[in-house]
Design an enzyme around this catalytic site. Structure first.
Site, mmCIF file in Angstrom:
data_model
loop_
_atom_site.group_PDB
_atom_site.id
_atom_site.type_symbol
_atom_site.label_atom_id
_atom_site.label_comp_id
_atom_site.label_asym_id
_atom_site.label_seq_id
_atom_site.Cartn_x
_atom_site.Cartn_y
_atom_site.Cartn_z
ATOM 1 C CB SER A 113 40.267 48.011 43.855
ATOM 2 O OG SER A 113 40.394 48.781 44.862
ATOM 3 C CE1 TYR A 127 39.125 43.719 46.602
ATOM 4 C CE2 TYR A 127 40.506 45.690 47.034
ATOM 5 C CZ TYR A 127 39.522 45.078 46.307
ATOM 6 O OH TYR A 127 38.531 45.729 45.661
#
Length: 239
Positions: free
Chosen positions: A137, A150
């Protein structure tokens, strides 16, 4: 169902990026084991795709990984590619984050890919031109507030990708990462998508699938340990 040609195991394949990756790889001539914890949604997602089997898989379960790999090799005769795409988005401020939420993000986003690499490794070592792609990501290259669980788990996956690439280079197994920016998938609710779109369009699942397909292809045969950012320039913007 055994035949010649490449075989990929794709996690998080029930919807969004994972479903797009599975469909794209089929178009590229892969046979695909499409895996997800949501079995009903997965079955519907792969319906109509030739050369695809649906495999229920909780990526945090070591035994389920072993079963998924065994079923893939039994169905197709080999395994040449692993796409660790399954992930969960956990958003909370540092003061509101919980140990449970933090650990869940790490278990799915980092432990899951590790268990997958371990489970697939014997089959990948027997394959010619084997490759692994991990979905990281832009949260693994840029710090976003309220993303402690995250973001840190994706930073961990980024490190795991590098270490795995270095360790498996002598086996001829390529290991790379794709780092998507904001993408139109169910992971982002409509309100979040609208907010992010104010500073530029969101990516599509197909655009991420194209990047994964490239990293698995012969055109990327001299690429390992690389990180392909697919974010429309998000990480170039300040603020």
């Amino acid at each position: 169902m055994t035949a010649s040609g490449p075989v990929a195991l794709v996690t998080g394949a029930a919807r969004g990026q994972g479903a797009a990756i599975a469909a794209r790889l089929v178009r590229d001539g892969f046979r695909v084991a499409a895996c997800d914890v949501s079995s009903d949604e997965l079955t519907a997602s792969v319906a109509g795709l030739d050369g695809v089997i649906a495999v229920e898989l909780d990526v945090t379960s070591e035994s389920q990984w072993q079963d998924a790999v065994s079923r893939t090799v039994s169905s197709f005769g080999s395994l040449t590619a692993l796409v660790n795409n399954a992930g969960v988005l956990q958003r909370a401020s540092l003061s509101d984050e919980t140990a449970e939420g933090f650990e869940r993000a790490w278990r799915v986003n980092c432990l899951g890919p590790f268990l997958g690499i371990q489970a697939c490794l014997p089959a990948l070592r027997e394959a010619s031109g084997a490759a692994i792609v991990n979905t990281c990501s832009t949260g693994a290259v840029r710090a976003f507030p309220n993303h402690a669980a995250y973001g840190s788990s994706k930073w961990g996956l980024r490190g795991l990708t590098q270490i795995t690439a270095a360790e498996l280079a002598s086996d001829g197994i390529r290991v790379n990462a794709v780092l998507p920016g904001p993408v139109q998938t169910p992971m982002l609710d409509e309100r979040t998508q609208a907010r992010l779109a104010e500073s530029g369009r969101l990516g599509t699942p197909g655009e991420i699938a194209d990047a994964v397909a490239f990293l698995l292809s012969e055109q990327a045969s001299f690429i390992t340990g690389s990180e392909l950012v697919v974010d429309g320039g998000q990480t170039l913007r300040i603020g």
